[in-house]
Design an enzyme around this catalytic site. Structure first.
Site: not given
Ligand code: NAD
Length: 497
Positions: A176, A233, A251, A285, A386
């Site tokens: 997804k 999340v 992650e 990230c 962040e």
């Molecule tokens: P997000 O947590 O808002 O969303 C990530 C994913 O989770 C999306 O596909 C979203 O649709 C899904 N999601 C949202 N609510 C959910 C739920 N209740 N249940 C299941 N899935 C759900 O994050 P984002 O805004 O897409 O990405 C940014 C974040 O990702 C930042 O915090 C960044 O640091 C982190 N990130 C971490 C890494 C790493 O490897 N550590 C890499 C890239 C991004």
């Protein structure tokens, strides 16, 4: 021109969501440009996709790993051929500048080549048995259907980090993608299908987190969950997965620091901070949202940084002369603005930027100025939380120990970096920074796919993507004993008889 409609991939067929609902995905550099119409899926589509993946698992797990790897390798070749097309579509849907989008596609190529090699290298162990005429070994087995949830900031690289190792280990997948960047995941999976991946082995279901992401974690037939996204999340995903004992790789966020010591090559550090803080518009990230500078060079460095950061050209990333693209959506711009206000109220000095950009080139997109705060106290919220935007905080420090204390003094532990010419300090930093990644004389960003990627504390739950960490996550050990003595031998009890 009307926008193209993209469908879910379930059991090898591109189909509409069960509800018939869809959503528009807009170009963040110009929201009048509709990238495409994507399926707004719910738990019924997820259930269909998981059922297809469960059926496909029975066949895919029996395909020899080197044969599975050949398909992944071919997908890598196709991605390389299609790099320019896919990179342009990525810039259109996500906003990162074209060169970075090419790098994102390239990272999936690198992952394909690396993981294809793992098809002939899923080493197990053989050990002597404690009993005579008995053979003992442990082999890697696939887990089953893996559920994957990805963020928007590396829309092709991160899905490839999940899909390729899962596939080479013999699992089937339902992914997804983030709602803002479904097209790059669809492109990645198209390459896999064109490379000969059998139907049902990878299924793509697009839509929003609570509607389509949450049911994927809950599905009984999903045996492992891999999530990359925010810590907020990730906590929900981890808790739900734990209820049904699913292995779950999380992650999550970061608050990464670059440390610049008095003896550093300041010009080198400057290039590193510009890239680490403003590359991908600060939406990595691993972005360097803190710069901890020793007092001897603090002011000199701040002046250099401000001078260079204000020269960065902000605009539509499809223009090759642009240094920094837009933020991905309205919410991200609002978050950047919110933290600028918080920083000012906390007493940090705003020395550059701090506003949404205005004017004909910007009014239809989500553009924010490169922003630099100075004289930031390590406990301020802009130094702790962040932001995920082009905002960085300069924090003065007294000496090496003080710098390490500040670097470690946050809830996250993803990436870190130290600029110094003192080899002793470099090695102490490698040992003492409590994070998943440390760079010496290089910025916090720039991970290579064959090393483990992930972090400590609120960044992760101990798993790693990339490198062997991924093979470890997507396989499970089976210990096998073969007794060729032709008599009952009782381990432990038979010892010494
Ligand atoms: P997000 O947590 O808002 O969303 C990530 C994913 O989770 C999306 O596909 C979203 O649709 C899904 N999601 C949202 N609510 C959910 C739920 N209740 N249940 C299941 N899935 C759900 O994050 P984002 O805004 O897409 O990405 C940014 C974040 O990702 C930042 O915090 C960044 O640091 C982190 N990130 C971490 C890494 C790493 O490897 N550590 C890499 C890239 C991004």
């Amino acid at each position: 021109m009307s926008a193209k409609t993209y469908k879910n991939l379930i059991d090898g067929a591109w189909i509409e969501s069960r509800s018939g609902q869809s959503y528009e995905n807009l170009n963040p550099a110009d929201t009048r440009d509709v990238v495409g119409i994507f399926q707004r899926s719910d738990q019924r589509d997820i259930a269909d996709a998981v059922a297809a993946a469960a059926r496909a698992f029975d066949r895919w797990r029996l395909v020899p790993a080197p044969r599975r790897a050949e398909i992944i390798y071919r997908a890598g070749e196709l991605l390389l051929e299609r790099k320019e097309e896919y990179a342009r579509q990525m810039t259109q849907e996500m906003g990162k500048v074209l060169n970075e989008a090419r790098g994102d596609v390239q990272e999936s190529v690198d992952t394909a080549y690396y993981m294809a090699g793992e098809g002939r290298r899923q080493f197990g162990v053989t050990v002597p048995s404690e009993l005579p005429n008995k053979f003992a070994m442990a082999v890697r087995m696939p887990i089953g259907v893996c559920g994957m949830i990805s963020p928007w900031n590396f829309p092709m690289a991160i899905p490839s980090w999940k899909l390729f190792p899962a596939l080479v280990c013999g699992n089937t997948c339902v992914i997804k993608p983030a709602e803002d960047t479904p097209l790059s995941t669809i492109n990645l999976v198209k390459a896999l299908m064109d490379a000969g991946l059998p139907k049902g082995v990878v299924n793509v279901v697009t839509g929003f987190g609570p509607e389509a992401g949450a049911p994927l974690v809950e599905q009984t037939n999903v045996r492992a969950v891999s999530f990359t996204g925010s810590s907020e999340v990730g906590r929900i995903v981890g808790e739900v997965a734990a209820r049904s004992f699913k292995p779950c790789s999380l992650e999550m966020g970061g608050k990464n620091a670059i440390i610049i010591l008095d003896d550093a090559n300041l010009d080198l550090a400057l290039e590193g901070v510009l890239w680490g803080a403003f590359g991908t518009t600060g939406q990595r990230c691993t972005a360097a949202s803190r710069v901890i500078v020793q007092r001897g060079v603090y002011r000199q460095f701040a002046d250099k940084l401000i001078y260079r950061a204000q020269k960065l050209k902000v605009g539509n990333g499809i223009d090759e002369t642009v240094d920094m693209g837009p933020q991905v959506n309205q919410a991200q711009v609002e978050t950047a603005q919110k933290y600028v206000d918080i920083g000012k109220n906390e007493g940090a000095k705003l020395e550059l930027g701090g506003h949404r950009l205005k004017g004909p080139a910007y009014d239809n997109g989500w553009f924010f100025e490169p922003t630099v705060f100075t004289d930031v106290d390590p406990q301020m919220r802009i130094a702790q939380e962040e932001i995920f935007g082009p905002v960085t905080a300069l924090i003065p420090c007294n000496d090496f120990d003080h710098a390490i204390e500040i670097a470690n003094g946050v809830a996250y532990g993803l990436s870190s970096s130290v600029y110094t010419r003192d080899v002793n300090k470099a090695f102490k930093a490698m040992r003492d920074i409590y994070a998943g990644i440390t760079y010496i004389n290089a910025p916090t960003i720039g991970a290579e796919v064959h090393l483990p990627f992930g972090g400590t504390k609120a960044t992760g739950n101990g798993h790693r993507e990339g490198g062997l960490g991924a093979i470890d996550f997507y396989s499970q050990w089976k210990s096998i004993y073969v007794d060729f003595s032709d008599r009952l031998q009782r381990a432990q009890i038979d010892m010494g008889e």
